[in-house]
Scaffold this motif. Structure first.
Motif, PDB file in Angstrom:
ATOM      1  N   GLU A  87       0.835  -1.202   0.000  1.00 32.40           N
ATOM      2  CA  GLU A  87       0.000   0.000   0.000  1.00 32.40           C
ATOM      3  C   GLU A  87       0.875   1.260   0.000  1.00 32.40           C
ATOM      4  OE1 GLU A  87      -3.807   1.436   2.508  1.00 32.40           O
ATOM      5  OE2 GLU A  87      -2.008   1.055   3.717  1.00 32.40           O
ATOM      6  N   MET A  88       1.936   1.248   0.792  1.00 30.61           N
ATOM      7  CA  MET A  88       2.841   2.402   0.852  1.00 30.61           C
ATOM      8  C   MET A  88       3.523   2.617  -0.490  1.00 30.61           C
ATOM      9  SD  MET A  88       4.519   1.919   4.605  1.00 30.61           S
ATOM     10  CE  MET A  88       5.426   3.466   4.486  1.00 30.61           C
ATOM     11  N   ILE A  89       3.988   1.530  -1.091  1.00 34.70           N
ATOM     12  CA  ILE A  89       4.645   1.623  -2.397  1.00 34.70           C
ATOM     13  C   ILE A  89       3.668   2.168  -3.434  1.00 34.70           C
ATOM     14  CG2 ILE A  89       5.618   0.256  -4.295  1.00 34.70           C
ATOM     15  CD1 ILE A  89       6.781  -1.613  -2.078  1.00 34.70           C
ATOM     16  N   TRP A  90       2.460   1.631  -3.451  1.00 36.07           N
ATOM     17  CA  TRP A  90       1.450   2.032  -4.429  1.00 36.07           C
ATOM     18  C   TRP A  90       1.132   3.525  -4.316  1.00 36.07           C
ATOM     19  CZ3 TRP A  90      -0.393  -0.422  -8.560  1.00 36.07           C
ATOM     20  CH2 TRP A  90      -1.510   0.111  -9.193  1.00 36.07           C
ATOM     21  N   LYS A  91       0.986   4.004  -3.085  1.00 28.83           N
ATOM     22  CA  LYS A  91       0.650   5.414  -2.870  1.00 28.83           C
ATOM     23  C   LYS A  91       1.755   6.345  -3.357  1.00 28.83           C
ATOM     24  CE  LYS A  91      -2.551   5.010   0.998  1.00 28.83           C
ATOM     25  NZ  LYS A  91      -2.767   5.289   2.430  1.00 28.83           N
ATOM     26  N   GLU A  92       2.997   5.897  -3.301  1.00 37.12           N
ATOM     27  CA  GLU A  92       4.133   6.736  -3.699  1.00 37.12           C
ATOM     28  C   GLU A  92       4.503   6.581  -5.176  1.00 37.12           C
ATOM     29  OE1 GLU A  92       5.798   9.054  -1.842  1.00 37.12           O
ATOM     30  OE2 GLU A  92       4.292   8.692  -0.296  1.00 37.12           O
ATOM     31  N   ALA A  93       3.975   5.560  -5.819  1.00 38.98           N
ATOM     32  CA  ALA A  93       4.353   5.259  -7.205  1.00 38.98           C
ATOM     33  C   ALA A  93       3.692   6.226  -8.181  1.00 38.98           C
ATOM     34  CB  ALA A  93       3.954   3.827  -7.554  1.00 38.98           C
ATOM     35  N   LYS A 108       3.146   2.196 -11.439  1.00 39.77           N
ATOM     36  CA  LYS A 108       1.934   1.411 -11.194  1.00 39.77           C
ATOM     37  C   LYS A 108       1.645   0.485 -12.363  1.00 39.77           C
ATOM     38  CE  LYS A 108      -0.316   4.642  -8.059  1.00 39.77           C
ATOM     39  NZ  LYS A 108      -1.441   5.568  -7.852  1.00 39.77           N
ATOM     40  N   HIS A 109       1.796   1.001 -13.569  1.00 36.31           N
ATOM     41  CA  HIS A 109       1.558   0.193 -14.760  1.00 36.31           C
ATOM     42  C   HIS A 109       2.519  -0.995 -14.800  1.00 36.31           C
ATOM     43  CE1 HIS A 109       0.272  -0.702 -18.846  1.00 36.31           C
ATOM     44  NE2 HIS A 109       1.550  -0.755 -19.189  1.00 36.31           N
ATOM     45  N   GLU A 110       3.791  -0.747 -14.493  1.00 36.42           N
ATOM     46  CA  GLU A 110       4.785  -1.821 -14.482  1.00 36.42           C
ATOM     47  C   GLU A 110       4.462  -2.869 -13.414  1.00 36.42           C
ATOM     48  OE1 GLU A 110       8.785  -0.317 -14.302  1.00 36.42           O
ATOM     49  OE2 GLU A 110       8.408   1.085 -15.941  1.00 36.42           O
ATOM     50  N   MET A 111       4.025  -2.416 -12.236  1.00 31.16           N
ATOM     51  CA  MET A 111       3.650  -3.360 -11.180  1.00 31.16           C
ATOM     52  C   MET A 111       2.467  -4.221 -11.616  1.00 31.16           C
ATOM     53  SD  MET A 111       4.093  -1.398  -7.531  1.00 31.16           S
ATOM     54  CE  MET A 111       3.747   0.299  -7.973  1.00 31.16           C
ATOM     55  N   LEU A 112       1.506  -3.589 -12.241  1.00 28.93           N
ATOM     56  CA  LEU A 112       0.326  -4.330 -12.695  1.00 28.93           C
ATOM     57  C   LEU A 112       0.682  -5.336 -13.789  1.00 28.93           C
ATOM     58  CD1 LEU A 112      -2.255  -1.421 -12.682  1.00 28.93           C
ATOM     59  CD2 LEU A 112      -2.204  -3.397 -11.139  1.00 28.93           C
ATOM     60  N   GLU A 113       1.569  -4.951 -14.698  1.00 26.78           N
ATOM     61  CA  GLU A 113       2.003  -5.883 -15.731  1.00 26.78           C
ATOM     62  C   GLU A 113       2.765  -7.059 -15.122  1.00 26.78           C
ATOM     63  OE1 GLU A 113       4.200  -3.550 -18.594  1.00 26.78           O
ATOM     64  OE2 GLU A 113       2.427  -3.348 -19.859  1.00 26.78           O
ATOM     65  N   THR A 114       3.603  -6.784 -14.155  1.00 26.45           N
ATOM     66  CA  THR A 114       4.344  -7.845 -13.470  1.00 26.45           C
ATOM     67  C   THR A 114       3.383  -8.783 -12.746  1.00 26.45           C
ATOM     68  OG1 THR A 114       6.260  -6.408 -13.174  1.00 26.45           O
ATOM     69  CG2 THR A 114       6.099  -8.331 -11.719  1.00 26.45           C
ATOM     70  N   LEU A 115       2.407  -8.215 -12.085  1.00 28.83           N
ATOM     71  CA  LEU A 115       1.406  -9.014 -11.394  1.00 28.83           C
ATOM     72  C   LEU A 115       0.612  -9.875 -12.366  1.00 28.83           C
ATOM     73  CD1 LEU A 115      -0.055  -9.816  -8.816  1.00 28.83           C
ATOM     74  CD2 LEU A 115      -1.463  -7.757  -9.073  1.00 28.83           C
TER      75      LEU A 115
END
Length: 71
Positions: A45-51, A56-63
């Motif tokens: 949550e902390m990472i997401w809020k600061e991204a 965010k797009h890269e995290m979602l693609e990785t997920l």
């Protein structure tokens, strides 16, 4: 009893340096214990809020990629 899990988790890692944070994450992931999931969620949550949007797009693609590998 009023337990704020988020505050407790943040208190436990407050002041940690990058090595300590990495050790916490690696330990949680490698142990795979259900009780560690809320802590990882708070950290995410902390990472997401600061991204920014690109991060965010890269995290979602990785997920998405990781989930496809699980199927």
């Amino acid at each position: 009893m009023d337990l704020n899990l988020r505050k407790a988790i943040l208190s436990n890692v407050s002041g940690h340096n990058t090595d300590q944070l990495e050790a916490t994450i690696v330990d949680a992931v490698e142990n795979g214990e259900e009780k560690m999931l809320p802590g990882l969620g708070v950290l995410f949550e902390m990472i997401w809020k600061e991204a920014n949007e690109q991060d965010k797009h890269e995290m979602l693609e990785t997920l998405e990629h990781s989930l496809q590998k699980q199927s």
